[in-house]
Design a protein around this motif. Structure first.
Motif, PDB file in Angstrom:
ATOM      1  N   THR A   1       0.828  -1.202   0.000  1.00 34.73           N
ATOM      2  CA  THR A   1       0.000   0.000   0.000  1.00 34.73           C
ATOM      3  C   THR A   1       0.862   1.252   0.000  1.00 34.73           C
ATOM      4  OG1 THR A   1      -1.700  -1.197   1.214  1.00 34.73           O
ATOM      5  CG2 THR A   1      -1.871   1.190   1.201  1.00 34.73           C
ATOM      6  N   TYR A   2       1.910   1.254   0.816  1.00 38.09           N
ATOM      7  CA  TYR A   2       2.833   2.395   0.876  1.00 38.09           C
ATOM      8  C   TYR A   2       3.502   2.617  -0.471  1.00 38.09           C
ATOM      9  CZ  TYR A   2       6.961   5.113   2.051  1.00 38.09           C
ATOM     10  OH  TYR A   2       7.946   6.068   2.056  1.00 38.09           O
ATOM     11  N   LEU A   3       3.997   1.539  -1.081  1.00 34.58           N
ATOM     12  CA  LEU A   3       4.652   1.664  -2.380  1.00 34.58           C
ATOM     13  C   LEU A   3       3.677   2.157  -3.444  1.00 34.58           C
ATOM     14  CD1 LEU A   3       6.928  -1.498  -2.445  1.00 34.58           C
ATOM     15  CD2 LEU A   3       7.636   0.886  -2.189  1.00 34.58           C
ATOM     16  N   GLY A   4       2.424   1.746  -3.354  1.00 34.53           N
ATOM     17  CA  GLY A   4       1.418   2.207  -4.298  1.00 34.53           C
ATOM     18  C   GLY A   4       1.164   3.700  -4.202  1.00 34.53           C
ATOM     19  N   LYS A   5       1.370   4.264  -3.021  1.00 32.26           N
ATOM     20  CA  LYS A   5       1.178   5.706  -2.835  1.00 32.26           C
ATOM     21  C   LYS A   5       2.432   6.500  -3.178  1.00 32.26           C
ATOM     22  CE  LYS A   5      -2.259   5.229   0.796  1.00 32.26           C
ATOM     23  NZ  LYS A   5      -2.541   5.392   2.217  1.00 32.26           N
ATOM     24  N   VAL A   6       3.605   5.934  -2.918  1.00 33.02           N
ATOM     25  CA  VAL A   6       4.857   6.678  -3.044  1.00 33.02           C
ATOM     26  C   VAL A   6       5.499   6.561  -4.429  1.00 33.02           C
ATOM     27  CG1 VAL A   6       7.204   6.829  -2.130  1.00 33.02           C
ATOM     28  CG2 VAL A   6       5.297   6.545  -0.585  1.00 33.02           C
ATOM     29  N   LEU A   7       5.405   5.410  -5.050  1.00 35.49           N
ATOM     30  CA  LEU A   7       6.122   5.188  -6.302  1.00 35.49           C
ATOM     31  C   LEU A   7       5.645   6.031  -7.485  1.00 35.49           C
ATOM     32  CD1 LEU A   7       7.015   1.402  -6.382  1.00 35.49           C
ATOM     33  CD2 LEU A   7       8.525   3.353  -6.114  1.00 35.49           C
ATOM     34  N   PRO A   8       4.346   6.214  -7.728  1.00 30.64           N
ATOM     35  CA  PRO A   8       3.957   7.018  -8.896  1.00 30.64           C
ATOM     36  C   PRO A   8       4.551   8.435  -8.897  1.00 30.64           C
ATOM     37  CG  PRO A   8       2.099   5.750  -8.157  1.00 30.64           C
ATOM     38  CD  PRO A   8       3.181   5.555  -7.123  1.00 30.64           C
ATOM     39  N   PRO A   9       4.469   9.211  -7.799  1.00 33.36           N
ATOM     40  CA  PRO A   9       5.112  10.528  -7.838  1.00 33.36           C
ATOM     41  C   PRO A   9       6.634  10.436  -7.971  1.00 33.36           C
ATOM     42  CG  PRO A   9       3.580  10.407  -5.991  1.00 33.36           C
ATOM     43  CD  PRO A   9       3.678   9.050  -6.574  1.00 33.36           C
ATOM     44  N   ALA A  10       7.241   9.433  -7.363  1.00 34.40           N
ATOM     45  CA  ALA A  10       8.694   9.282  -7.470  1.00 34.40           C
ATOM     46  C   ALA A  10       9.114   8.979  -8.903  1.00 34.40           C
ATOM     47  CB  ALA A  10       9.177   8.177  -6.538  1.00 34.40           C
ATOM     48  N   ILE A  11       8.334   8.169  -9.595  1.00 32.60           N
ATOM     49  CA  ILE A  11       8.647   7.847 -10.984  1.00 32.60           C
ATOM     50  C   ILE A  11       8.470   9.079 -11.870  1.00 32.60           C
ATOM     51  CG2 ILE A  11       7.855   6.498 -12.972  1.00 32.60           C
ATOM     52  CD1 ILE A  11       7.278   4.227 -10.937  1.00 32.60           C
ATOM     53  N   ILE A  12       7.428   9.852 -11.628  1.00 33.16           N
ATOM     54  CA  ILE A  12       7.205  11.070 -12.413  1.00 33.16           C
ATOM     55  C   ILE A  12       8.349  12.054 -12.203  1.00 33.16           C
ATOM     56  CG2 ILE A  12       5.707  13.088 -12.704  1.00 33.16           C
ATOM     57  CD1 ILE A  12       4.613  10.499 -13.939  1.00 33.16           C
ATOM     58  N   ILE A  13       8.781  12.234 -10.968  1.00 34.63           N
ATOM     59  CA  ILE A  13       9.898  13.139 -10.685  1.00 34.63           C
ATOM     60  C   ILE A  13      11.169  12.641 -11.367  1.00 34.63           C
ATOM     61  CG2 ILE A  13      11.420  13.962  -8.843  1.00 34.63           C
ATOM     62  CD1 ILE A  13       8.869  14.096  -7.089  1.00 34.63           C
ATOM     63  N   THR A  14      11.394  11.339 -11.347  1.00 37.87           N
ATOM     64  CA  THR A  14      12.555  10.773 -12.025  1.00 37.87           C
ATOM     65  C   THR A  14      12.493  11.052 -13.523  1.00 37.87           C
ATOM     66  OG1 THR A  14      12.686   9.021 -10.364  1.00 37.87           O
ATOM     67  CG2 THR A  14      13.841   8.643 -12.442  1.00 37.87           C
ATOM     68  N   LEU A  15      11.324  10.897 -14.128  1.00 37.15           N
ATOM     69  CA  LEU A  15      11.177  11.176 -15.554  1.00 37.15           C
ATOM     70  C   LEU A  15      11.402  12.645 -15.874  1.00 37.15           C
ATOM     71  CD1 LEU A  15       8.092   8.954 -16.406  1.00 37.15           C
ATOM     72  CD2 LEU A  15      10.451   8.603 -17.148  1.00 37.15           C
ATOM     73  N   ILE A  16      10.929  13.531 -15.011  1.00 37.22           N
ATOM     74  CA  ILE A  16      11.144  14.964 -15.227  1.00 37.22           C
ATOM     75  C   ILE A  16      12.626  15.288 -15.173  1.00 37.22           C
ATOM     76  CG2 ILE A  16      10.795  17.256 -14.226  1.00 37.22           C
ATOM     77  CD1 ILE A  16       7.984  16.280 -13.394  1.00 37.22           C
ATOM     78  N   VAL A  17      13.312  14.775 -14.166  1.00 37.20           N
ATOM     79  CA  VAL A  17      14.760  15.010 -14.049  1.00 37.20           C
ATOM     80  C   VAL A  17      15.484  14.448 -15.260  1.00 37.20           C
ATOM     81  CG1 VAL A  17      16.815  14.418 -12.705  1.00 37.20           C
ATOM     82  CG2 VAL A  17      14.746  15.177 -11.549  1.00 37.20           C
TER      83      VAL A  17
END
Length: 110
Positions: free
Chosen positions: A41-57
Motif C-alpha cells: 500500500t505504501y509503495l502504491g502511494k509513493v512510487l507514482p510521484p517518485a517515478i514522475i519526478i525521475t522522468l522529469i529530471v
C-alpha cells in the motif's frame, strides 16, 4: 539479421505470457479477502510521484541554461502537464497536450 517465423512467434508468445502474468499476479496474491500488506500500500502511494519526478529530471538533465532558449520550452511543457493533470486528472490528456505543446514550441517558436 534474418529471423525465422517460428522465432518471431515464440518471442511474441513469450512477451504475451509475461505481460499477462504480471497483470494476473497481483490478483492471485492479493485477490479475494486477503489483506494487502502495508508495504505494498505504501509503495502504491509513493512510487507514482517518485517515478514522475525521475522522468522529469531525466527529461531536463540535458538542458543547457547558458544557451538560448535556456530551457523555456521544457519548463513551459512541464507546467502545462502539471496544470492539466491537477485540473483534469487525466494522464493521457496531460501527457499528450504537454508533448504537443513542447513539439510546437521547439519546432515553430524556439
Amino acid at each position: 539479421m534474418n529471423v525465422d517465423t517460428n522465432t518471431v512467434i515464440g518471442i511474441i508468445a513469450l512477451c504475451a505470457v509475461v505481460t499477462f502474468g504480471t497483470r494476473v499476479l497481483p490478483f492471485l496474491c492479493f485477490g479475494g479477502k486477503r489483506k494487502v500488506p502495508e508495504a505494498v500500500t505504501y509503495l502504491g502511494k509513493v512510487l507514482p510521484p517518485a517515478i514522475i519526478i525521475t522522468l522529469i529530471v531525466y527529461c531536463i538533465r540535458t538542458v543547457d541554461f547558458t544557451v538560448a532558449p535556456r530551457g523555456i520550452p521544457e519548463f513551459v511543457a512541464i507546467g502545462i502537464v502539471a496544470v492539466l493533470h491537477v485540473w483534469k486528472r487525466n494522464n493521457l490528456l496531460s501527457i499528450g497536450v504537454g508533448t504537443a505543446c513542447y513539439m510546437i514550441l521547439v519546432q515553430a517558436i524556439f
